[in-house]
Design a protein around this motif. Structure first.
Motif, PDB file in Angstrom:
ATOM      1  N   GLU A 190       0.828  -1.071  -0.134  1.00 21.77           N
ATOM      2  CA  GLU A 190       0.193   0.164   0.050  1.00 21.77           C
ATOM      3  C   GLU A 190       0.802   1.214  -0.048  1.00 21.77           C
ATOM      4  OE1 GLU A 190      -3.546   2.111   2.667  1.00 21.77           O
ATOM      5  OE2 GLU A 190      -2.885  -0.172   2.919  1.00 21.77           O
ATOM      6  N   LEU A 191       1.790   1.265   0.589  1.00 23.37           N
ATOM      7  CA  LEU A 191       2.862   2.452   0.839  1.00 23.37           C
ATOM      8  C   LEU A 191       3.403   2.636  -0.573  1.00 23.37           C
ATOM      9  CD1 LEU A 191       4.638   1.939   4.436  1.00 23.37           C
ATOM     10  CD2 LEU A 191       2.961   3.726   3.599  1.00 23.37           C
ATOM     11  N   ALA A 192       3.812   1.641  -1.176  1.00 21.08           N
ATOM     12  CA  ALA A 192       4.489   1.574  -2.404  1.00 21.08           C
ATOM     13  C   ALA A 192       3.512   2.212  -3.461  1.00 21.08           C
ATOM     14  CB  ALA A 192       4.864   0.136  -2.825  1.00 21.08           C
ATOM     15  N   GLU A 193       2.347   1.885  -3.362  1.00 16.44           N
ATOM     16  CA  GLU A 193       1.196   2.253  -4.371  1.00 16.44           C
ATOM     17  C   GLU A 193       1.066   4.002  -3.957  1.00 16.44           C
ATOM     18  OE1 GLU A 193      -1.600   2.607  -7.261  1.00 16.44           O
ATOM     19  OE2 GLU A 193       0.087   1.115  -6.909  1.00 16.44           O
ATOM     20  N   VAL A 194       1.075   4.108  -2.640  1.00 15.27           N
ATOM     21  CA  VAL A 194       0.822   5.571  -2.366  1.00 15.27           C
ATOM     22  C   VAL A 194       2.067   6.477  -2.875  1.00 15.27           C
ATOM     23  CG1 VAL A 194       0.637   7.050  -0.463  1.00 15.27           C
ATOM     24  CG2 VAL A 194      -0.777   5.242  -0.398  1.00 15.27           C
ATOM     25  N   SER A 195       3.327   5.918  -2.785  1.00 17.32           N
ATOM     26  CA  SER A 195       4.457   6.635  -2.931  1.00 17.32           C
ATOM     27  C   SER A 195       4.506   6.677  -4.539  1.00 17.32           C
ATOM     28  CB  SER A 195       5.752   5.769  -2.682  1.00 17.32           C
ATOM     29  OG  SER A 195       5.713   5.619  -1.146  1.00 17.32           O
ATOM     30  N   ARG A 196       4.088   5.772  -5.189  1.00 10.08           N
ATOM     31  CA  ARG A 196       4.110   5.784  -6.795  1.00 10.08           C
ATOM     32  C   ARG A 196       2.919   6.872  -7.160  1.00 10.08           C
ATOM     33  NH1 ARG A 196       1.191   4.003 -11.254  1.00 10.08           N
ATOM     34  NH2 ARG A 196      -0.501   3.223  -9.824  1.00 10.08           N
ATOM     35  N   GLU A 197       1.915   6.914  -6.528  1.00 13.14           N
ATOM     36  CA  GLU A 197       0.819   7.874  -6.836  1.00 13.14           C
ATOM     37  C   GLU A 197       1.420   9.417  -6.510  1.00 13.14           C
ATOM     38  OE1 GLU A 197      -2.661   7.126  -4.823  1.00 13.14           O
ATOM     39  OE2 GLU A 197      -3.121   5.136  -6.081  1.00 13.14           O
ATOM     40  N   ALA A 198       2.085   9.339  -5.407  1.00 13.62           N
ATOM     41  CA  ALA A 198       2.383  10.720  -5.018  1.00 13.62           C
ATOM     42  C   ALA A 198       3.756  11.039  -5.974  1.00 13.62           C
ATOM     43  CB  ALA A 198       2.912  10.791  -3.344  1.00 13.62           C
ATOM     44  N   GLY A 199       4.532  10.351  -6.467  1.00 10.19           N
ATOM     45  CA  GLY A 199       5.551  10.577  -7.250  1.00 10.19           C
ATOM     46  C   GLY A 199       5.032  10.921  -8.507  1.00 10.19           C
ATOM     47  N   MET A 200       3.847  10.240  -8.822  1.00  9.04           N
ATOM     48  CA  MET A 200       3.524  10.614 -10.513  1.00  9.04           C
ATOM     49  C   MET A 200       2.715  11.835 -10.156  1.00  9.04           C
ATOM     50  SD  MET A 200       1.829   6.951 -11.362  1.00  9.04           S
ATOM     51  CE  MET A 200       0.994   7.630 -13.003  1.00  9.04           C
ATOM     52  N   ALA A 201       2.134  12.418  -9.332  1.00 15.44           N
ATOM     53  CA  ALA A 201       1.352  13.480  -9.106  1.00 15.44           C
ATOM     54  C   ALA A 201       2.493  14.583  -8.942  1.00 15.44           C
ATOM     55  CB  ALA A 201       0.540  13.356  -7.755  1.00 15.44           C
ATOM     56  N   ALA A 202       3.471  14.455  -8.201  1.00 11.98           N
ATOM     57  CA  ALA A 202       4.462  15.474  -8.040  1.00 11.98           C
ATOM     58  C   ALA A 202       5.110  15.818  -9.506  1.00 11.98           C
ATOM     59  CB  ALA A 202       5.618  15.183  -7.102  1.00 11.98           C
ATOM     60  N   GLU A 203       5.516  14.639 -10.154  1.00  9.47           N
ATOM     61  CA  GLU A 203       6.046  14.924 -11.387  1.00  9.47           C
ATOM     62  C   GLU A 203       5.054  15.440 -12.487  1.00  9.47           C
ATOM     63  OE1 GLU A 203       9.141  14.656 -14.582  1.00  9.47           O
ATOM     64  OE2 GLU A 203       9.011  14.414 -12.515  1.00  9.47           O
ATOM     65  N   ARG A 204       3.784  15.276 -12.267  1.00 14.19           N
ATOM     66  CA  ARG A 204       2.914  15.721 -13.358  1.00 14.19           C
ATOM     67  C   ARG A 204       3.012  17.566 -13.026  1.00 14.19           C
ATOM     68  NH1 ARG A 204      -2.106  11.837 -13.153  1.00 14.19           N
ATOM     69  NH2 ARG A 204      -3.268  13.691 -14.274  1.00 14.19           N
ATOM     70  N   GLU A 205       2.705  17.726 -11.637  1.00 18.84           N
ATOM     71  CA  GLU A 205       2.939  18.994 -11.158  1.00 18.84           C
ATOM     72  C   GLU A 205       4.095  19.889 -11.413  1.00 18.84           C
ATOM     73  OE1 GLU A 205       1.682  21.377  -7.096  1.00 18.84           O
ATOM     74  OE2 GLU A 205       3.291  19.898  -6.955  1.00 18.84           O
ATOM     75  N   ARG A 206       5.308  19.232 -11.606  1.00 16.47           N
ATOM     76  CA  ARG A 206       6.511  19.703 -12.014  1.00 16.47           C
ATOM     77  C   ARG A 206       6.280  20.096 -13.470  1.00 16.47           C
ATOM     78  NH1 ARG A 206      10.943  18.795 -14.614  1.00 16.47           N
ATOM     79  NH2 ARG A 206      10.358  16.872 -15.174  1.00 16.47           N
ATOM     80  N   LEU A 207       6.050  18.934 -14.220  1.00 12.75           N
ATOM     81  CA  LEU A 207       5.788  19.397 -15.642  1.00 12.75           C
ATOM     82  C   LEU A 207       4.889  20.463 -16.167  1.00 12.75           C
ATOM     83  CD1 LEU A 207       5.770  15.413 -17.021  1.00 12.75           C
ATOM     84  CD2 LEU A 207       7.552  17.354 -17.254  1.00 12.75           C
TER      85      LEU A 207
END
Length: 408
Positions: A190-207
């Motif tokens: 679950e933590l891996a999924e949350v980290s993945r979602e947070a990482g994807m969201a942060a990268e999308r925000e950066r882009l």
């Protein structure tokens, strides 16, 4: 889908899956007991073949009923039924040949597989008294039977109580460790999924920020420069006819540049909008929590309210995702477990923190009882990852209040 460590499943652990070894043990024990009864020279035996046949029936009873019962880890009345029939067969075999009491080596472990230790010890005591009772019926001498068979019965009871309780405790510890490993694996996934979602969201925000700050602003500057150049051309009066034609052509080309820049600017804006976090696509965090609360009312039949305190502001994507997920998990628990009629969701902005409070009027829980499942555990881990805290206030019959607080 959650990953599980090798060897761990939802319905078993290493001890339970090792029944093949126990099958071999019981087979050897019953075969050995039957062979012992048939070969022992016992002048007091009424019929050794009949006793052996009854022991064979006891073995068949294990195969037909006891084997599946023990694999189901069932400690209900079915265990009492199984041992009751086994007791009748054991007593009958001992009535035809006292050597049948050797079958206790197969019966004692089965008692501890089908009952809790205290009840199993009582069952073993009943089985251990069968040879004493049968010897009394055969000889008519109670004192002699107790003297001959009593020490063996007491030894069996004491040994089985000590050894059986110890083994049962090991099995319970094994089950607890297996559950803990399963919980850790689920939390890790679950933590891996949350980290993945947070990482994807942060990268999308950066882009999105890069597109907005660099490309979109550059295109806006081009449009403004083209408009300024067009204004300058409009002020150029009194030019010769051949220069006027060139100015008109330049004005047409500038209009084409401006139109192309505006179209590209619109596409850049669409990209920025598309790169917003998927959980917050349709608006801000307060709007997303409000929609989530309304959806809970529609799907669960709850009376729900949403309240906003303070002045909202945009938070880091990872923080907004954690608050959204915590609210989703809390409302899911209300729907599944609380048996509540109403729920309140409150989002509060202060100078230093942002807080989500979810309160229901359901059954409540005992704070001293460890929560089952992984939702609350995973929620706590997610909140800790962004530097926040999670608090749970509840009591049986008084509803539950969940507080999630994160720094701004």
């Amino acid at each position: 889908m959650e990953e599980r460590p090798p060897g761990i499943t939802k319905s078993g652990h290493e001890w339970i899956r090792g029944f093949l070894i126990w099958d071999c043990y019981y087979a050897a024990a019953f075969i050995g007991a039957i062979a012992f009864v048939l070969t022992l020279e016992d002048s007091t035996a009424r019929s050794q073949p009949v006793a052996s046949a009854i022991l064979a029936c006891a073995a068949a009873w294990y195969v037909a009923y006891g084997r599946s019962l023990m694999r189901a880890d069932d400690e209900s009345w079915r265990g009492l039924l199984y041992l009751g029939v086994l007791l009748i067969l054991f007593a009958a075999a001992d009535a035809f040949a006292s050597a049948s009491s050797i079958a206790m080596v197969a019966i004692v472990p089965q008692a501890y597989w089908t009952m809790r230790p205290l009840h199993a010890t009582g069952a073993v005591a009943v089985f251990a008294m069968v040879p004493v009772a049968m010897d009394t019926l055969r000889t008519g001498a109670v004192t002699r039977s107790v003297a001959d068979q009593g020490p063996t019965a007491v030894a069996i009871i004491v040994f089985s109580a000590i050894f059986g309780t110890w083994v049962h405790r090991i099995i319970e510890q094994s089950r607890e460790r297996a559950d803990l490993i399963e919980e850790l694996a689920s939390t890790r996934a679950e933590l891996a999924e949350v980290s993945r979602e947070a990482g994807m969201a942060a990268e999308r925000e950066r882009l999105a920020g890069e597109i907005h700050d660099a490309i979109a602003q550059g295109l806006s500057s081009i449009v403004m420069l083209v408009q300024a150049t067009g204004s300058t051309l409009d002020q150029m009066d009194g030019l010769p006819a051949h220069h006027s034609d060139s100015v008109d052509l330049a004005r047409q080309q500038l209009e084409l540049v401006a139109r192309t820049a505006r179209e590209s600017l619109a596409e850049a804006g669409a990209l920025v909008e598309a790169l917003r976090p998927t959980a917050l696509d349709s608006g801000s965090l307060p709007e997303a929590l409000h929609r989530l609360t309304d959806r809970a009312a529609e799907t669960c039949g709850l009376s729900t309210t949403f309240a906003l305190h303070g002045e909202p502001e945009t938070l880091p994507v990872a923080v907004e995702v954690v608050l959204l997920r915590a609210t989703q998990e809390a409302l899911t628990n209300v729907r599944k477990h609380a048996r509540a009629s109403s729920a309140e969701v409150t989002l509060s902005y202060t100078d230093d923190t942002v807080t989500v409070r979810v309160r229901d009027d359901g059954d409540g829980i005992d704070p001293a009882v460890k929560p089952h499942g992984y939702g609350l555990v995973g929620m706590g881990r997610r909140v800790e990852q962004v530097g926040g805290t999670r608090k749970l206030h509840s009591a049986p019959g008084e509803g539950t209040t969940l507080l999630v607080e994160v720094p701004r």
